[in-house]
Design a protein around this motif. Structure first.
Motif, PDB file in Angstrom:
ATOM      1  N   SER A  72       0.847  -1.186   0.000  1.00  0.00           N
ATOM      2  CA  SER A  72       0.000   0.000   0.000  1.00  0.00           C
ATOM      3  C   SER A  72       0.879   1.231   0.000  1.00  0.00           C
ATOM      4  O   SER A  72       1.614   1.468   0.978  1.00  0.00           O
ATOM      5  CB  SER A  72      -0.919  -0.013   1.217  1.00  0.00           C
ATOM      6  OG  SER A  72      -1.759   1.118   1.204  1.00  0.00           O
ATOM      7  N   ASP A  73       0.827   1.987  -1.086  1.00  0.00           N
ATOM      8  CA  ASP A  73       1.608   3.221  -1.221  1.00  0.00           C
ATOM      9  C   ASP A  73       3.080   3.026  -0.853  1.00  0.00           C
ATOM     10  O   ASP A  73       3.655   3.796  -0.099  1.00  0.00           O
ATOM     11  CB  ASP A  73       0.997   4.348  -0.393  1.00  0.00           C
ATOM     12  CG  ASP A  73      -0.349   4.787  -0.952  1.00  0.00           C
ATOM     13  OD1 ASP A  73      -0.504   4.779  -2.179  1.00  0.00           O
ATOM     14  OD2 ASP A  73      -1.231   5.134  -0.152  1.00  0.00           O
ATOM     15  N   HIS A 155      -1.720  -4.820  -4.598  1.00  0.00           N
ATOM     16  CA  HIS A 155      -0.823  -3.662  -4.586  1.00  0.00           C
ATOM     17  C   HIS A 155      -1.682  -2.453  -4.936  1.00  0.00           C
ATOM     18  O   HIS A 155      -2.256  -2.384  -6.014  1.00  0.00           O
ATOM     19  CB  HIS A 155       0.280  -3.858  -5.621  1.00  0.00           C
ATOM     20  CG  HIS A 155       1.302  -2.765  -5.632  1.00  0.00           C
ATOM     21  ND1 HIS A 155       2.544  -2.956  -6.135  1.00  0.00           N
ATOM     22  CD2 HIS A 155       1.265  -1.487  -5.210  1.00  0.00           C
ATOM     23  CE1 HIS A 155       3.242  -1.832  -6.028  1.00  0.00           C
ATOM     24  NE2 HIS A 155       2.477  -0.932  -5.474  1.00  0.00           N
ATOM     25  N   SER A 157      -1.880   1.866  -4.979  1.00  0.00           N
ATOM     26  CA  SER A 157      -1.104   3.099  -4.900  1.00  0.00           C
ATOM     27  C   SER A 157      -1.955   4.284  -5.288  1.00  0.00           C
ATOM     28  O   SER A 157      -2.930   4.173  -6.021  1.00  0.00           O
ATOM     29  CB  SER A 157       0.142   3.018  -5.776  1.00  0.00           C
ATOM     30  OG  SER A 157      -0.218   2.842  -7.124  1.00  0.00           O
TER      31      SER A 157
END
Length: 163
Positions: A72-73, A155, A157
């Motif tokens: 995450s990010d 994932h 972002s």
């Protein structure tokens, strides 16, 4: 005469084999389309759970994985329990979240594995009335386990300029 019979037999074999190959390709395309549909439906159920701000329902679609459950990010979260706790911490003050996903693209990798690329935006509101949102992109790896599509890895972002 023998040459004509031989040519005729070869022609029948070619037609039969070609027909089999075409039917096998049609079946593979139908299987691929069914997998894509099932993965999209699973993703929609995951999104519904996320929009209800229900971490337990959301993570009911996530498999145990100790080799990188979630990114995450830019932050790698190794296990499902860690990812669930991280999600609980991040959404604790949220009253609502809406996801508007403009692109949802499924790539079937095998009969029991698919990858999904998603792009869109989310809008959220806190319990005290503040609102915020951001563009978001995701890659999600799905695997078929016991007849159900589950998330093996995700994932997510947000573009740096939009935080």
């Amino acid at each position: 005469m023998r040459a004509r019979v031989h040519v005729a037999l070869m022609a029948m074999v070619v037609v039969t084999v070609s027909s089999f190959c075409i039917n096998a390709q049609d079946a593979a395309q139908q299987d691929k389309a069914a997998i894509e549909k099932a993965v999209l439906e699973t993703y929609d159920r995951i999104t519904e759970a996320a929009e209800k701000v229900d971490p337990d329902a959301l993570f009911s679609y996530v498999l145990d994985n100790d080799k990188g459950c979630l990114i995450s990010d830019g932050k790698l979260i190794m296990t499902r329990p860690e990812a669930l706790q991280n999600h609980r911490n991040n959404c604790g003050g949220l009253a609502s979240v809406d996801y508007i996903m403009d692109k949802k693209l499924v790539t079937v990798l095998s009969p029991d594995t698919a990858m999904m690329a998603v792009e869109g935006r989310y809008e959220a509101a806190t319990h005290d009335g503040q609102t915020f949102g951001s563009p978001v992109a995701q890659t999600v790896v799905f695997v078929l386990r016991d007849g159900q599509w589950k998330v093996l890895h995700s994932h997510t972002s947000r573009p740096m300029g939009n935080r």
